[in-house]
Design an enzyme around this catalytic site. Structure first.
Site, PDB file in Angstrom:
ATOM      1  N   LYS A 166       0.869  -1.183   0.000  1.00 46.37           N
ATOM      2  CA  LYS A 166       0.000   0.000   0.000  1.00 46.37           C
ATOM      3  C   LYS A 166       0.899   1.224   0.000  1.00 46.37           C
ATOM      4  O   LYS A 166       2.043   1.151   0.459  1.00 46.37           O
ATOM      5  CB  LYS A 166      -0.867   0.015   1.267  1.00 46.37           C
ATOM      6  CG  LYS A 166      -2.107   0.866   1.148  1.00 46.37           C
ATOM      7  CD  LYS A 166      -3.242   0.092   0.514  1.00 46.37           C
ATOM      8  CE  LYS A 166      -4.429   0.967   0.204  1.00 46.37           C
ATOM      9  NZ  LYS A 166      -5.572   0.140  -0.233  1.00 46.37           N
TER      10      LYS A 166
ATOM     11  N   ASP B 273      -6.998   4.223  -4.527  1.00 49.45           N
ATOM     12  CA  ASP B 273      -7.660   4.087  -3.218  1.00 49.45           C
ATOM     13  C   ASP B 273      -8.266   5.477  -2.965  1.00 49.45           C
ATOM     14  O   ASP B 273      -8.494   6.223  -3.932  1.00 49.45           O
ATOM     15  CB  ASP B 273      -6.651   3.679  -2.135  1.00 49.45           C
ATOM     16  CG  ASP B 273      -7.321   3.217  -0.843  1.00 49.45           C
ATOM     17  OD1 ASP B 273      -7.768   2.060  -0.777  1.00 49.45           O
ATOM     18  OD2 ASP B 273      -7.427   4.029   0.112  1.00 49.45           O
TER      19      ASP B 273
END
Ligand code: NDP
Ligand code: 2IT
Length: 447
Positions: free
Chosen positions: A126, A166
């Protein structure tokens, strides 16, 4: 067992004491996976979970960029390369002022289990930045994305690490990031997913997280012989995940009562139908407006400033905004109002206290790492299409997405069904996700 879990968490807290979101995510996994490890000899004495909570690599870098007035700004960029046991690091990029190492480590840790559940060969990662795209011009966002990729490009690649979107990173940002990567490397590769259709993107990827969440909820409801038709559904968020969750709920005959953003929520008791949803999509994706504007367009509806939608009576709740947006008290209200199913579209939107309430009441509850895995799964399908240099039809991708969500649901049942027949989807997702990664790590030795 309690002592084993406590000893493990004490060690995690010693190293990461200043990272509350990361500790929250690890605690949930530890509580379900440590008892499983204790019962399965092959995992004993290998410190597997301790190895899994330490990122393989944590990158933090300066991102300097110039705004439209010539002023120089400095943001912090990150990429957490958490685990590559079963494939290249894979996971989104978040651009939001709240971004810090704790939030990205929790997301990267969850991603490892989620990606494992998809059955596709993807490790977990991430990244992102504390940059706030809100209120910035397209040119400013472009300059920031280019500056961000100038550094990130050294660390990623189609067989190394494949970022995606995201919060705050959608089609526009992926375009700017991809353009700069291509220029630096002089290569047209599938290094990012969520790309535009005409330059390597997959059909259904924009819809996949929201659709997948609803497909998963459908499977959960089916265990009780229930479906979406005529059900009242409360959704939080109004971004990518919320929009397509709403679209799929409508297609299945459900009624969407709410949407929200960080400033409040709208309640439309007549239901947000397809026309109204099209208005929301244009408002959010093109005009980049606030959800409060909905009540100007549809005056018979209500806006609740600074509030969350969980006190609106519903059959099904889909939290699709952000972490810790649904607390223990919210959970009690949902249960009291007759809610029978909560499927997380966001990552970790329910606090531990909320999950405790759902489990006590024995309602259907799915953690994001299972129910929102459709997004990354379809990213995996985008990677496959890029490698094969072909493009599947909308129907083909949607069918694969459905099959993957069904598979994840089956895994949750396999590992999460308790003696009384109740399925603990948290336990199921954590153990099923763990097993595949742990087995790969064991096979590859201590590295
Ligand atoms: P978007 O940026 O498209 O939308 C985010 C939405 O959540 C907006 O409505 C935003 O409101 C709201 N939101 C963001 N931060 C907060 C906050 N602190 N409090 C209240 N509301 C907030 O993001 P996505 O829809 O892509 O992501 C939503 C969630 O889904 C995240 O948890 C993400 O990690 C998760 N997710 C996303 C996937 C994807 O493929 N995109 C895949 C799997 C999970 P505002 O505009 O006011 O900020
Ligand atoms: O949280 C997530 O799963 C995502 N943001 C999507 C990641 C991806 O690589 O598609």
């Amino acid at each position: 067992m309690e002592e084993k879990i406590k000893a493990f968490m004490d060690e995690v807290k010693t190293r990461n004491g200043h990272e509350p979101e990361f500790i929250q995510a690890v605690q949930e996994v530890a509580e379900t996976v440590i008892p499983y490890i204790a019962k399965h000899k092959i995992y004993n004495g290998k410190n597997i979970l301790l190895r899994m909570v330490e990122p393989e690599r944590l990158l933090s870098f300066r991102v300097a960029w110039v705004d439209d007035n010539g002023e120089i700004h400095v943001n912090r960029g990150y990429r957490i390369q958490m685990n590559s046991a079963i494939g290249p690091y894979k996971g989104g990029l978040r651009f939001h002022p709240s971004v810090n190492a704790s939030i990205l480590k929790f997301l990267a840790f969850e991603q490892v289990f989620k990606n494992s559940l998809t059955t596709l060969p993807m490790g977990g990662g991430k990244g992102g930045s504390d940059f706030d795209p809100k209120g910035k011009s397209d040119d400013e966002v472009m300059r920031f994305c280019h500056a961000f990729m100038l550094e990130l490009s050294r660390h990623i690649g189609p067989n190394t690490d494949v970022p995606a979107g995201d919060i705050g990173v959608g089609a526009r940002e992926i375009g700017f990031l991809f353009g700069m990567y291509k220029k630096i490397k002089n290569e047209f590769t599938g290094v990012l997913t969520g790309k535009g259709r005409s330059w390597g993107g997959s059909l259904i990827r924009p819809e996949a997280t929201g659709y997948g969440t609803v497909y998963f909820a459908q499977s959960m409801l089916k265990t009780k012989d229930i479906d979406f038709s005529s059900k009242n559904v409360v959704i939080s968020g109004s971004g990518n995940v919320a929009q397509y969750a709403a679209e799929k709920v409508l297609q299945l005959g459900g009624k969407v009562l709410t949407l929200s953003d960080s400033q409040g929520f709208i309640y439309d008791k007549e239901g947000i139908n397809a026309d109204k949803l099209a208005y929301v999509m244009d408002l959010k994706n093109n005009q980049r407006g606030r959800i409060s504007e909905y009540i100007k367009k549809y005056p018979s509806t209500q806006y609740f400033k600074g509030e969350k939608p969980w006190n609106i009576a519903c059959d099904i709740a889909l939290p699709c905004a952000t972490q810790n947006e649904l607390n223990g008290n919210d959970a009690k209200i949902l249960i009291k109002n007759g809610c029978l199913c909560v499927a997380e579209g966001a990552n970790m939107p329910s606090t531990p206290e909320a999950i405790h309430e759902f489990h006590l009441a024995k309602i259907l509850f799915a953690p994001g790492k299972a129910s929102n895995a459709g997004g990354v799964a379809t990213s995996g399908l985008e990677m496959s299409q890029n490698s094969l240099r072909i493009s599947w039809t909308r129907e083909e991708v949607d069918e694969r997405l459905k099959a993957i969500m069904e598979d994840i649901h089956n895994s949750c049942i396999e590992f999460g069904k308790e003696e009384d027949g109740f399925c603990n989807y948290v336990k199921g997702a954590n153990i099923a996700g763990f097993v595949k990664v742990a087995d790969a790590m064991l096979a590859q030795g201590v590295i």
